[in-house]
Design a protein around this motif. Structure first.
Motif, PDB file in Angstrom:
ATOM      1  N   TYR A  35      85.940  93.693 -64.261  1.00 30.82           N
ATOM      2  CA  TYR A  35      84.944  92.666 -64.528  1.00 30.82           C
ATOM      3  C   TYR A  35      84.810  92.472 -66.031  1.00 30.82           C
ATOM      4  N   GLN A  37      82.030  91.263 -68.859  1.00 32.22           N
ATOM      5  CA  GLN A  37      80.617  90.993 -69.079  1.00 32.22           C
ATOM      6  C   GLN A  37      80.412  90.514 -70.506  1.00 32.22           C
ATOM      7  N   GLN A  41      75.187  88.055 -70.322  1.00 31.42           N
ATOM      8  CA  GLN A  41      75.600  87.503 -69.028  1.00 31.42           C
ATOM      9  C   GLN A  41      75.785  88.608 -67.989  1.00 31.42           C
ATOM     10  N   GLY A  42      75.867  88.200 -66.736  1.00 27.29           N
ATOM     11  CA  GLY A  42      76.232  89.138 -65.692  1.00 27.29           C
ATOM     12  C   GLY A  42      77.739  89.320 -65.659  1.00 27.29           C
ATOM     13  N   PRO A  43      78.207  90.425 -65.105  1.00 28.67           N
ATOM     14  CA  PRO A  43      79.652  90.643 -65.002  1.00 28.67           C
ATOM     15  C   PRO A  43      80.326  89.566 -64.163  1.00 28.67           C
ATOM     16  N   PHE A  45      83.977  88.720 -62.093  1.00 31.30           N
ATOM     17  CA  PHE A  45      85.134  89.349 -61.468  1.00 31.30           C
ATOM     18  C   PHE A  45      86.430  88.809 -62.055  1.00 31.30           C
ATOM     19  N   GLN A  48      91.216  92.473 -58.548  1.00 27.94           N
ATOM     20  CA  GLN A  48      91.106  93.732 -57.813  1.00 27.94           C
ATOM     21  C   GLN A  48      92.504  94.216 -57.434  1.00 27.94           C
ATOM     22  N   GLN A  56      92.932  90.257 -55.094  1.00 30.82           N
ATOM     23  CA  GLN A  56      92.072  89.104 -55.310  1.00 30.82           C
ATOM     24  C   GLN A  56      92.035  88.830 -56.794  1.00 30.82           C
ATOM     25  N   LEU A  88      82.227  93.156 -72.854  1.00 29.37           N
ATOM     26  CA  LEU A  88      82.305  94.493 -72.268  1.00 29.37           C
ATOM     27  C   LEU A  88      83.165  94.366 -71.012  1.00 29.37           C
ATOM     28  N   LEU A  90      84.403  96.030 -67.679  1.00 24.85           N
ATOM     29  CA  LEU A  90      83.973  97.061 -66.744  1.00 24.85           C
ATOM     30  C   LEU A  90      85.012  97.262 -65.653  1.00 24.85           C
ATOM     31  N   GLN A 101      81.200  99.758 -54.727  1.00 25.97           N
ATOM     32  CA  GLN A 101      81.908  99.913 -55.987  1.00 25.97           C
ATOM     33  C   GLN A 101      81.088 100.733 -56.979  1.00 25.97           C
TER      34      GLN A 101
ATOM     35  N   TYR B  36      71.958  96.430 -59.116  1.00 27.37           N
ATOM     36  CA  TYR B  36      72.491  97.378 -60.088  1.00 27.37           C
ATOM     37  C   TYR B  36      71.562  97.406 -61.305  1.00 27.37           C
ATOM     38  N   PHE B  90      70.624  93.748 -62.309  1.00 25.38           N
ATOM     39  CA  PHE B  90      71.521  92.712 -61.800  1.00 25.38           C
ATOM     40  C   PHE B  90      71.526  92.728 -60.278  1.00 25.38           C
ATOM     41  N   LEU B 106      82.497  91.252 -56.019  1.00 30.46           N
ATOM     42  CA  LEU B 106      81.067  91.159 -56.292  1.00 30.46           C
ATOM     43  C   LEU B 106      80.793  89.939 -57.165  1.00 30.46           C
ATOM     44  N   PHE B 108      77.746  88.406 -59.400  1.00 37.37           N
ATOM     45  CA  PHE B 108      76.506  88.866 -60.015  1.00 37.37           C
ATOM     46  C   PHE B 108      75.637  87.689 -60.467  1.00 37.37           C
ATOM     47  N   GLY B 109      74.340  87.967 -60.525  1.00 33.81           N
ATOM     48  CA  GLY B 109      73.418  87.066 -61.189  1.00 33.81           C
ATOM     49  C   GLY B 109      73.458  87.288 -62.689  1.00 33.81           C
ATOM     50  N   GLN B 110      72.641  86.530 -63.410  1.00 31.28           N
ATOM     51  CA  GLN B 110      72.649  86.580 -64.876  1.00 31.28           C
ATOM     52  C   GLN B 110      71.897  87.780 -65.428  1.00 31.28           C
TER      53      GLN B 110
END
Lengths: 112, 118
Positions: A35, A37, A41-43, A45, A48, A56, A88, A90, A101, B36, B90, B106, B108-110
């Motif tokens: 991921y 990040q 922001q959120g991570p 994808f 995989q 994916q 970042l 991840l 996960q 998370y 998150f 997955l 994720f939201g912000q």
């Protein structure tokens, strides 16, 4: 029991360069997901890996590629780095592609 | 395609006050739901998850979340917060059906930054 480990912890690269990030999954896990990040922001994808194949892929350009080794560890490669690749990164591992996960501490990549 | 909306980017509260962090999702198929937590300069730690069964799930440190299918929500609550709960939270979803092209991925939201003040 070691959790998910990632190396290096921090990395500074110049635009146009290439970078390789590494991930070792939690003991007993065979699937690795990556991921990105960005700050604030959120991570998101990236892709995989399971059974040494990319299973994916998210909405990332071909500059982002990866590999999974027979011991289930994984690498993320990014070519022709852009300033916008600063983030970042991840790594998460799981037992099978559809199970819970567990995340590593991340690698902070800065592109200047 | 799935999406997650966390309705509050920042939530400041005083210690020992209750808190609710809101999460709504959109998906055309059944989902698994997760919260998370991320402490500064660290990776993500799983706080709690809904896979099936009881719609109310709890964590070991006093958080709980309730899956509401009709409202497509999975809000996180804690009746009394501590300073140590200060972190970014998150909400995430993944599709629960095998064979889907996004199975196991997955989304994720912000994120919601929870700041607990003394």
């Amino acid at each position: 029991d070691a959790g998910v480990t990632q190396s290096p912890t921090h990395l500074i690269k110049t635009r146009g360069q290439q970078v390789t990030l590494r991930c070792s999954p939690k003991s007993g896990h065979d699937t690795v997901s990556w991921y990105q990040q960005a700050l604030g922001q959120g991570p998101q994808f990236i892709f995989q890996y399971y059974e040494e194949e990319e299973r994916q892929r998210g909405n990332f350009p071909d500059r982002f590629s990866g590999h999974q080794f027979p011991n289930y560890s994984s690498e993320l490669n990014v070519n022709a780095l852009l300033l916008g690749d600063s983030a970042l990164y991840l790594c998460a591992s799981s037992f099978g592609p559809h199970h819970e996960q567990y995340f590593g501490p991340g690698t902070r990549l800065t592109v200047t | 395609a799935q999406s997650v909306t966390q309705l509050d980017s920042q939530v400041p509260v005083f210690e020992e006050a209750p808190v609710e962090l809101r999460c709504n999702y959109s998906s055309s198929v059944s989902v698994y739901l997760f919260w998370y937590v991320q402490y500064p300069n660290q990776g993500l730690q799983l706080l709690l998850k809904y896979l099936s069964g009881s719609t109310l799930v709890e964590s070991i440190n006093g958080f709980e979340a309730e899956f509401n299918k009709s409202q497509t929500s999975f809000h996180l609550r804690k009746p009394s917060v501590h300073i140590s709960d200060t972190a970014e939270y998150f909400c995430a979803v993944s599709e629960s059906q095998g064979g889907s092209t996004s199975y196991g991925k997955l989304t994720f939201g912000q994120g919601t930054i929870l700041t607990v003040h003394p």
